[in-house]
Scaffold this active site. Structure first.
Site, short mmCIF file in Angstrom:
data_model
loop_
_atom_site.label_atom_id
_atom_site.label_comp_id
_atom_site.label_asym_id
_atom_site.label_seq_id
_atom_site.Cartn_x
_atom_site.Cartn_y
_atom_site.Cartn_z
N GLU A 1 120.41 36.07 59.13
CA GLU A 1 120.27 35.17 57.51
C GLU A 1 118.63 34.52 58.84
O GLU A 1 119.19 33.77 59.73
CB GLU A 1 120.45 34.15 57.10
CG GLU A 1 119.92 33.31 56.49
CD GLU A 1 120.37 31.51 56.08
OE1 GLU A 1 120.24 31.19 55.63
OE2 GLU A 1 121.43 31.18 57.79
N ASP B 1 125.24 34.05 59.92
CA ASP B 1 124.71 32.80 59.01
C ASP B 1 123.45 32.36 60.62
O ASP B 1 123.79 31.54 61.56
CB ASP B 1 125.25 30.96 59.26
CG ASP B 1 125.33 30.60 58.44
OD1 ASP B 1 124.74 30.99 57.27
OD2 ASP B 1 125.11 29.05 58.94
#
Length: 637
Positions: free
Chosen positions: A360, A309
């Protein structure tokens, strides 16, 4: 076998030197035997603490507790026979300034249910896996040449019981896996499953990097979930957050009273945007801690991959507009984060070359995927946030303006080879006032469904792997709420039922057609027929597989106008038949019959010497497959 502390000196030194990537095997609390006495060995890293002790159920939580001994590495340890399996504990840390605080065990593998956060004693017993067939099959194949269609799930809001309580991972084992199978998804990706104290963080503010979140069940339950997924031919992926962590004072922050896991520099440590603290990724012990966490999840749960993330937060000093001191060369690259991510991928791939490492990352300034030797971060896939933003902007637009904005759909064709991309329609796009995917679509309800089908079709025929957030498959109109179950009641509506059937059919179509995934990463997979038809706002192109005969012809209309006798250039003479039409009545459209198969005509179109004609539905997508063609006669101008 009984071992003394000296037996682990190399492992402990390796931890503080940033080279122990299975630190969970020695750090934390583990059952052990010493001088023929059974008990527990505790180890915790707190280099600047004045004193560390263990307190818990076994001593009625009385301070100072069982005093631990510190070695030269800054790791405190203690063997004791007092605790029992299942009892709760914390560390009582006399910090550098003399203040005494209770802290969680950073390496705990079980926590009591939130809002409490004491760790639970007891090693995770070895799981006897039976997924050798799944793992062996994946070892033997190239995952870039396999289909990857991910269903993204937030575990506690996929479905809830009638009393409002969330499903556990056991419940999901019984209901989610059959649903994934029924819907023809190849993988499920969970938003973080690690221990976190606040549901409103969606799991992205972690405290337990080695613990399956007790709110969802036990680690053994999750092992069983993964086992059952693999038996059903479904891969399991998990989001993981190595950039920042929960700032609750009794967890990781300023663990020994000084900057321990976070940066010494407050400006770099503080992450006000997310209300968290940033890890100091340059610190060797923090590298051991985080990489060990990734290895723990891959090894303990047989995960098929990890999505990292918020990579941008880790690789740019000025991410989010934060004030910073740039590098001497004036660049904004966070060298600590950049180096850490390369090291992470190097370590993981050395042991698990088939594990999917995904990022991401929302910029184009850093090479994210590819070989480390190419100066990339070494990930396998990168979420294509640019594609997502452009495509949703296009579909939210009044169709009258779309003819001047077709480039929003085709710009990604220009850079699709720069990285290995996943095309995400994720949770971030259906929350915080952004509206659901269904609600973003222009027009009345019928037209919204028609365009939603074409949006999903475009995602499926565009080069790149796929990801769709839960509930979007049937066109849930309301935004996602982390503390509510999905609006399954929608499926009492016929149009939602048909939308769900369309998504299921599209997923199955994707798996069955090699042209849509076999050479995703190669230039030759996409052949443009006509990207200049702005007058009619129509795109047409071809997707190719490895074999010459494996190709599909795609035509997409983005306005409410049906196009009769619509001409499409094709590479080979012969017959082409329709294999997918998004406007069929069974999917919620109005068509009751498919177009008849089309025989090529000697009518040149664009670069092709022959073409076909067909009827292109309003807001619709047609996919055509060659049926009887002469592959030796590719006729182009």
């Amino acid at each position: 076998m009984e071992q003394s502390e000296n037996d682990f000196s190399n492992e402990l030194m390796g931890f503080v030197n940033g080279e122990n990537f299975r630190a969970y095997q020695i750090m934390g609390a583990h059952q052990a035997t010493k001088n023929d006495r059974s008990g527990f060995i505790f180890r915790v890293w707190a280099p600047n603490a004045q004193q560390v002790s263990v307190v818990g159920d076994f001593n009625q939580w009385e301070q100072p507790g069982l005093i631990m001994q510190k070695d030269t590495t800054g790791i405190w340890s203690l063997f004791t026979t007092q605790p029992q399996v299942g009892q709760l504990y914390k560390y009582n840390i006399k910090q550098a300034d003399g203040r005494e605080v209770f802290k969680i065990d950073p390496f705990a593998q079980r926590f009591e249910k939130r809002p409490q956060n004491a760790a639970i004693l007891g090693d995770l017993l070895p799981h006897h896996w039976h997924d050798g067939l799944w793992r062996g099959r994946h070892k033997r194949s190239n995952y870039f040449e396999r289909p990857l269609n991910i269903y993204e799930v937030h575990a506690s809001s996929w479905k809830q019981h009638t009393d409002g309580s969330p499903y556990t991972i056991k419940d999901l084992t019984h209901e989610l896996i059959p649903y994934l199978k029924q819907m023809h998804y190849s993988h499920v990706e969970f938003m973080p499953l690690m221990e976190h104290p606040l549901g409103a963080s969606w799991g992205y503010q972690l405290i337990g990097y080695f613990a399956f979140c007790s709110y969802y069940g036990t680690p053994e339950d999750f092992q069983e979930f993964v086992e059952r997924c693999h038996a059903a031919n479904i891969g399991v992926l998990v989001d993981w957050v190595p950039g920042h962590f929960c700032r609750n004072a009794d967890t990781l922050p300023y663990y020994d009273g000084t900057a321990t896991f976070e940066y010494q520099d407050n400006q770099r440590a503080d992450n006000p945007g997310w209300g968290t603290l940033n890890f100091d990724l340059a610190k060797p012990a923090v590298q051991s801690f985080l990489i060990s966490s990734a290895m723990y999840w891959l090894e303990t749960f047989h995960l098929d991959g990890i999505r990292v993330d918020a990579v941008s937060n880790m690789i740019y000093l000025d991410y989010g507009g934060r004030a910073c001191q740039l590098n001497q060369d004036g660049s904004n690259r966070d060298l600590a984060g950049w180096s850490f991510l390369r090291k992470l991928n190097q370590v993981v791939k050395a042991t698990y070359p088939q594990a999917l490492m995904m990022a991401e990352e929302s910029t184009a300034d850093t090479k994210v995927t590819g070989m480390l030797a190419e100066n990339s971060l070494g990930f396998d896939y990168k979420w294509n946030m640019g594609w997502m933003n452009d495509v949703l902007k296009f579909f939210e637009m009044d169709p009258i303006y779309r003819k001047d904005n077709l480039n929003l759909l085709t710009f990604s064709w220009m850079y699709r080879q720069t990285e290995n991309f996943i095309l995400p329609l994720s949770h971030d796009e259906v929350v915080h006032g952004k509206r659901s995917l269904m609600h973003k679509m222009w027009g009345d309800r019928y037209r919204q469904f028609a365009q939603l089908r074409t949006l999903y079709a475009y995602q499926m025929v565009h080069p790149g792997k796929k990801l769709l957030f839960m509930g979007s498959e049937w066109g849930q109109f309301l935004e996602w709420k982390y503390d509510h179950g999905l609006e399954w009641v929608d499926l009492n509506d016929l149009l939602n039922q048909k939308m769900q059937l369309f998504t299921k059919t599209l997923n199955e179509f994707y798996l069955a057609n090699r042209a849509l995934w076999e050479i995703d990463d190669q230039e030759t997979t996409l052949e443009v027929i006509d990207a200049d038809n702005t007058a009619e706002t129509v795109l047409s192109f071809i997707r190719h597989g490895k074999r010459k005969k494996d190709f599909l012809v795609v035509a997409m209309s983005f306005t409410p106008v049906e196009r009769r006798n619509f001409r499409i250039g094709v590479p080979y003479p012969g017959i082409y038949h329709e294999v997918l039409n998004t406007e069929m009545q069974e999917f919620g459209g109005t068509w009751v019959r498919h177009n008849v198969a089309s025989q090529t005509e000697k009518v040149p179109f664009k670069q092709y010497q022959q073409s076909i004609t067909t009827t292109l539905p309003a807001f619709g997508t047609l996919i055509l497959q060659p049926e009887k063609i002469n592959l030796r006669r590719r006729e182009i101008k």
